[in-house]
Write a protein that holds these residues in place. Structure first.
Motif, mmCIF file in Angstrom:
data_model
loop_
_atom_site.group_PDB
_atom_site.id
_atom_site.type_symbol
_atom_site.label_atom_id
_atom_site.label_comp_id
_atom_site.label_asym_id
_atom_site.label_seq_id
_atom_site.Cartn_x
_atom_site.Cartn_y
_atom_site.Cartn_z
ATOM 1 N N GLN A 91 -9.624 -5.974 -6.996
ATOM 2 C CA GLN A 91 -9.099 -7.252 -7.480
ATOM 3 C C GLN A 91 -7.735 -7.564 -6.880
ATOM 4 O OE1 GLN A 91 -9.028 -7.128 -11.774
ATOM 5 N NE2 GLN A 91 -11.095 -6.288 -11.889
ATOM 6 N N LYS A 92 -6.968 -6.519 -6.536
ATOM 7 C CA LYS A 92 -5.587 -6.720 -6.074
ATOM 8 C C LYS A 92 -5.489 -6.931 -4.566
ATOM 9 C CE LYS A 92 -3.769 -6.527 -10.070
ATOM 10 N NZ LYS A 92 -3.092 -7.697 -10.628
ATOM 11 N N ALA A 134 0.821 -1.215 0.000
ATOM 12 C CA ALA A 134 0.000 0.000 0.000
ATOM 13 C C ALA A 134 0.853 1.263 0.000
ATOM 14 C CB ALA A 134 -0.939 -0.001 1.204
ATOM 15 N N LYS A 135 2.089 1.189 0.533
ATOM 16 C CA LYS A 135 2.920 2.391 0.604
ATOM 17 C C LYS A 135 3.349 2.872 -0.775
ATOM 18 C CE LYS A 135 7.420 0.136 1.252
ATOM 19 N NZ LYS A 135 8.653 0.106 2.063
ATOM 20 N N ASP A 168 -8.384 -3.145 2.554
ATOM 21 C CA ASP A 168 -9.528 -3.892 3.072
ATOM 22 C C ASP A 168 -10.710 -3.751 2.111
ATOM 23 O OD1 ASP A 168 -11.130 -5.207 5.287
ATOM 24 O OD2 ASP A 168 -12.186 -3.283 5.109
ATOM 25 N N GLN A 169 -11.257 -4.882 1.675
ATOM 26 C CA GLN A 169 -12.316 -4.890 0.663
ATOM 27 C C GLN A 169 -13.555 -4.109 1.099
ATOM 28 O OE1 GLN A 169 -12.293 -7.251 -2.518
ATOM 29 N NE2 GLN A 169 -10.298 -6.349 -2.087
ATOM 30 N N SER A 170 -13.975 -4.324 2.328
ATOM 31 C CA SER A 170 -15.190 -3.668 2.814
ATOM 32 C C SER A 170 -15.023 -2.152 2.849
ATOM 33 C CB SER A 170 -15.533 -4.194 4.208
ATOM 34 O OG SER A 170 -16.676 -3.549 4.718
ATOM 35 N N SER A 171 -13.871 -1.692 3.321
ATOM 36 C CA SER A 171 -13.621 -0.237 3.398
ATOM 37 C C SER A 171 -13.586 0.375 2.005
ATOM 38 C CB SER A 171 -12.294 0.034 4.120
ATOM 39 O OG SER A 171 -12.322 -0.477 5.426
ATOM 40 N N LEU A 172 -12.968 -0.342 1.068
ATOM 41 C CA LEU A 172 -12.866 0.170 -0.298
ATOM 42 C C LEU A 172 -14.241 0.214 -0.961
ATOM 43 C CD1 LEU A 172 -10.925 1.240 -2.385
ATOM 44 C CD2 LEU A 172 -10.409 -1.103 -3.088
ATOM 45 N N LEU A 173 -15.053 -0.799 -0.741
ATOM 46 C CA LEU A 173 -16.411 -0.814 -1.307
ATOM 47 C C LEU A 173 -17.254 0.323 -0.728
ATOM 48 C CD1 LEU A 173 -17.184 -4.642 -1.409
ATOM 49 C CD2 LEU A 173 -17.217 -3.103 -3.376
#
Length: 433
Positions: free
Chosen positions: A28-29, A2-3, A33-38
């Motif tokens: 996809q990558k 992530a950095k 965190d999937q939930s936070s991104l959604l």
């Protein structure tokens, strides 16, 4: 990982709709965190009229399947507004059909003239509003039709003309129409450079254009040359990168590395990378520093491994992965060979992160394709390098590039001084737009 992710920085200078492909790519990558991104995507898409996409994100977040009353109300409101705008531009429909008719294309200039004469300004404004509204609904192809009409009819001094240029470029990018996107990018760049913006405004416009152009350049056949010409050899855009967005150096460095025909740009690029190293560094810029500044082959080898991870997780340049690795290895090899005229295949394999057999096959292919002046001694396991003087043509190209940059810098300096002198001796009033 992530950095090294630049999505947050890049999205600051992209239209909301252009950010959705980047955010979906991140999903996809599994970088975040999937939930936070959604949830972030849901918050972003809620500011558009894309109700179906909103429903899709809600489903992926496993929220209740029944549509909230707010969304139902918004869907109904969108349909009503859409119908009203379509009614307002009804007189345009017949003209649009005329333009699409092959028989009338012969006399397109007269059609444009008749459009300008017959249609009043309010209808053109309504067409621009409808184009924007369709765009906000995610109906990019229909939006494009109205944007095209607006560009034909509007004068460049129209207050909405710049918005139409940006809108059309966005639509061409979102519909993956790269040849036309490049034409729109060039048209928009010319407009920005010739319009009477304030220094702050023109810097902001250039910064936005730089980010949008990366999407075009890495998808167009001529993009790898054009990005170098624009970002490195147009002083006003290089200045914008250094001032506002030094992270764009990742993409400029990638373009130089994958473009073997522009190795003459390396020297100028490395100067810029060194100047900006205190504000921005990543594995790709550090790879070039290790190789061409420090001649640290072990450091370059380690950075090349990190570069692979960076590229795999970068939406803009993931398509360049194989080319990047191939050319980066070649750069290590060529630089190493300038220092050592005779080297062992085992040593080369170690520097290139390859097995000895794999490295030997790679070198054989380079020699076979005339990309390398060398011979292999199979018995001793050595590679013997030939002399590789810089051709007169390449020397001339390098001098021309250097003179071009200096000339453009001098021109800008003279223009800036002339403008300052004019303002001092002028009438002392400002124009506001």
């Amino acid at each position: 990982m992530a950095k090294f992710d630049l999505t947050a920085k890049n999205c600051q200078y992209l239209d909301r709709h252009l950010t959705f492909p980047l955010l979906e790519f991140l999903l996809q990558k599994n970088v975040y965190d999937q939930s936070s991104l959604l949830k972030f995507i849901l918050e972003t898409v809620s500011k558009t009229n894309m109700v179906d996409y909103t429903m899709d994100i809600r489903e992926r977040l496993t929220l209740e399947k029944t549509l909230p009353e707010e969304l139902n109300t918004r869907r109904a409101s969108v349909l009503v507004t859409l119908k009203e705008l379509q009614t307002e531009v009804a007189p345009l429909m017949k003209c649009m059909e005329e333009l699409k008719n092959p028989d009338t294309l012969k006399d397109s200039k007269s059609i444009i003239h008749s459009l300008q004469q017959q249609l009043d300004y309010d209808i053109i404004q309504s067409a621009q509003k409808l184009a924007k509204y369709l765009y906000e609904c995610g109906n990019y192809n229909d939006s494009l039709s109205y944007l095209y009409i607006c560009m034909l009819v509007m004068e460049p001094n129209d207050k909405n003309y710049l918005s139409v240029l940006w809108g059309k470029l966005a639509v061409e990018i979102l519909t993956l129409n790269w040849p036309t996107a490049l034409e729109d990018l060039t048209r928009l760049r010319d407009f920005i450079e010739n319009y009477n913006f304030s220094p702050i405004q023109v810097l902001q416009q250039r910064t936005w254009l730089i980010h949008w152009s990366v999407l075009v350049f890495f998808n167009h056949a001529k993009g790898r040359d054009l990005i170098i010409d624009m970002f490195l050899y147009k002083p006003q855009y290089l200045n914008a990168i250094q001032t506002m967005c030094p992270h764009i150096l990742r993409y400029l460095a990638t373009a130089v590395i994958i473009n073997r025909g522009r190795r003459n740009a390396l020297k100028d690029l490395i100067k810029v990378i060194q100047q900006e190293s205190y504000t921005y560094r990543d594995p790709i810029t550090e790879f070039l520093e290790h190789l061409y500044v420090n001649f640290d082959f072990e450091g370059a080898r380690k950075k090349l491994h990190e570069c692979q991870t960076v590229i795999i997780n970068d939406f803009f340049i993931i398509g360049c992965l194989d080319e990047f690795i191939e050319n980066a290895r070649l750069m290590i090899f060529e630089t190493f060979c300038r220092i050592h005229q005779c080297i062992t295949i085992g040593m080369l394999a170690d520097k290139l992160n390859m097995k000895p057999d794999e490295a030997e096959c790679w070198i054989v292919n380079l020699i076979r394709n005339a990309r390398l002046d060398a011979k292999i001694d199979s018995k001793l396991g050595h590679v013997v390098m030939g002399t590789q003087p810089l051709s007169p043509y390449q020397q001339l190209v390098e001098k021309i590039d250097s003179l071009s940059v200096r000339s453009e810098a001098l021109t800008l300096l003279v223009e800036r001084k002339h403008k300052a002198k004019t303002q001092e001796s002028g009438e002392g009033h400002w124009k506001y737009y």
